[in-house]
Design a protein around this motif. Sequence first.
Motif, PDB file in Angstrom:
ATOM      1  N   UNK A 148       0.831  -1.208   0.000  1.00  0.00           N
ATOM      2  CA  UNK A 148       0.000   0.000   0.000  1.00  0.00           C
ATOM      3  C   UNK A 148       0.865   1.258   0.000  1.00  0.00           C
ATOM      4  N   UNK A 149       1.987   1.211   0.724  1.00  0.00           N
ATOM      5  CA  UNK A 149       2.915   2.344   0.730  1.00  0.00           C
ATOM      6  C   UNK A 149       3.546   2.529  -0.637  1.00  0.00           C
ATOM      7  N   UNK A 150       3.937   1.424  -1.270  1.00  0.00           N
ATOM      8  CA  UNK A 150       4.561   1.502  -2.589  1.00  0.00           C
ATOM      9  C   UNK A 150       3.592   2.025  -3.651  1.00  0.00           C
ATOM     10  N   UNK A 151       2.327   1.641  -3.537  1.00  0.00           N
ATOM     11  CA  UNK A 151       1.330   2.130  -4.492  1.00  0.00           C
ATOM     12  C   UNK A 151       1.204   3.650  -4.393  1.00  0.00           C
ATOM     13  N   UNK A 152       1.206   4.175  -3.169  1.00  0.00           N
ATOM     14  CA  UNK A 152       1.132   5.620  -2.970  1.00  0.00           C
ATOM     15  C   UNK A 152       2.374   6.312  -3.542  1.00  0.00           C
ATOM     16  N   UNK A 153       3.536   5.744  -3.274  1.00  0.00           N
ATOM     17  CA  UNK A 153       4.773   6.311  -3.821  1.00  0.00           C
ATOM     18  C   UNK A 153       4.777   6.248  -5.343  1.00  0.00           C
ATOM     19  N   UNK A 154       4.231   5.164  -5.871  1.00  0.00           N
ATOM     20  CA  UNK A 154       4.164   4.977  -7.319  1.00  0.00           C
ATOM     21  C   UNK A 154       3.276   6.040  -7.965  1.00  0.00           C
ATOM     22  N   UNK A 155       2.203   6.398  -7.279  1.00  0.00           N
ATOM     23  CA  UNK A 155       1.286   7.408  -7.815  1.00  0.00           C
ATOM     24  C   UNK A 155       1.884   8.809  -7.718  1.00  0.00           C
ATOM     25  N   UNK A 156       2.677   9.057  -6.686  1.00  0.00           N
ATOM     26  CA  UNK A 156       3.221  10.402  -6.478  1.00  0.00           C
ATOM     27  C   UNK A 156       4.490  10.675  -7.294  1.00  0.00           C
ATOM     28  N   UNK A 157       5.177   9.621  -7.740  1.00  0.00           N
ATOM     29  CA  UNK A 157       6.404   9.792  -8.522  1.00  0.00           C
ATOM     30  C   UNK A 157       6.065  10.247  -9.945  1.00  0.00           C
ATOM     31  N   UNK A 158       6.583  11.407 -10.333  1.00  0.00           N
ATOM     32  CA  UNK A 158       6.242  11.998 -11.631  1.00  0.00           C
ATOM     33  C   UNK A 158       7.299  11.777 -12.707  1.00  0.00           C
ATOM     34  N   UNK A 159       8.426  11.206 -12.364  1.00  0.00           N
ATOM     35  CA  UNK A 159       9.480  10.964 -13.345  1.00  0.00           C
ATOM     36  C   UNK A 159       9.264   9.629 -14.060  1.00  0.00           C
ATOM     37  N   UNK A 160       9.563   9.603 -15.355  1.00  0.00           N
ATOM     38  CA  UNK A 160       9.474   8.387 -16.179  1.00  0.00           C
ATOM     39  C   UNK A 160       8.134   7.665 -16.013  1.00  0.00           C
ATOM     40  N   UNK A 161       7.039   8.417 -16.066  1.00  0.00           N
ATOM     41  CA  UNK A 161       5.714   7.825 -15.850  1.00  0.00           C
ATOM     42  C   UNK A 161       5.353   6.786 -16.913  1.00  0.00           C
ATOM     43  N   UNK A 162       5.979   6.877 -18.112  1.00  0.00           N
ATOM     44  CA  UNK A 162       5.694   5.899 -19.152  1.00  0.00           C
ATOM     45  C   UNK A 162       6.249   4.509 -18.816  1.00  0.00           C
ATOM     46  N   UNK A 163       7.096   4.430 -17.768  1.00  0.00           N
ATOM     47  CA  UNK A 163       7.657   3.141 -17.342  1.00  0.00           C
ATOM     48  C   UNK A 163       7.176   2.779 -15.934  1.00  0.00           C
ATOM     49  N   UNK A 164       6.017   3.267 -15.599  1.00  0.00           N
ATOM     50  CA  UNK A 164       5.398   3.039 -14.286  1.00  0.00           C
ATOM     51  C   UNK A 164       4.930   1.592 -14.150  1.00  0.00           C
ATOM     52  N   UNK A 165       5.158   0.987 -12.990  1.00  0.00           N
ATOM     53  CA  UNK A 165       4.699  -0.377 -12.708  1.00  0.00           C
ATOM     54  C   UNK A 165       3.237  -0.369 -12.296  1.00  0.00           C
TER      55      UNK A 165
END
Length: 328
Positions: A40-57
């Motif tokens: 759940x923490x990683x999902x939040x970090x994943x949503x907030x990270x704006x760099x290289x969004x085209x390679x988002x997991x």
Amino acid sequence: MFRKTLKTLKILLIVIVVLICLPRSILPLKTSDQRDNDISTLIKLNESEKRLTEFKDDEKALKMKLIQLEIINNSRKRYKAPPVKLDIFASRVANKICKEAAENNFVGHWNTDGEKPYQRYAFAGGYDHVTENAFGIWSSENYVASSSNISSMMKKGHSTFMAERAPYDGHKKTIINKTHNFVGIGYYLSGKQFRYYEEFVDRYLEFKDIPEEARTDEPVKITVNTNGENFLYYLIAYREKFPEPIAPSRISKLGSYEDFTSEEYLKVPAWDLARYRNGNTYNIPLKFSKEGLYYIIIYIDEKEYSGATSLSTKGKTAASGIVIRVNK
């Protein structure tokens, strides 16, 4: 029989009541590492990270990477290295090179633009020190793109690194290096090609005012915050030529890469760095007289040196991977 069951239920009820009434401080809590590596923490970090969004997991990929993270940390534990945390940004950097490598049929540490790992990490917006492991396999038939198959191949890649023996054990040394505190995990499956990359990160400093580009002889400044946990020990700026495109067939033949170049353009020792410190923050002025890429590594130490003395970076933690492009 009924009395025995009733007695058991009473004991269970008492235990439940006691647990509910216990202060939270007495109950076992998740450690910081557990929280950081919680899905759940990683999902939040994943949503907030704006760099290289085209390679988002997606969530499925994050869960697979958490399983792989445990495998990596078990390897580190065997060599008394502390656990690393999964890093969202570094994982996207790894995903990007995995995709390019699989689609262009190569395995290596350069991309087709001729960029090395620390250059790719910096160009994407990173400032930490990074070290890369690369693995690839291919088949005459298309791979099954299932979670279990991908996880199995990631595990195989890591196991291949850990099976290395000296003196050809560079990947293994990277994994068990005690200074690493984060790791990016990347994979990509494309038909008959599979790639798996590990990006180990040394993150101990916060950076501000880092220019991506500068002109020759133009004064620039980099701001570094240690958060009071250490002191800057040595700054070395290496100069290198601008990257040039490389044919995919050649990348696989290049082998390992050096984390620096032979041209040490600038050295700033601990006592000079100390003059730029105000509290926990260093404001470091720089100027570059030649065109090229400048790769800046900052080493840290628990002690501050305010006077001239003998210095050595051996055994010191490299805590930056800044790259500045300088043009006329």
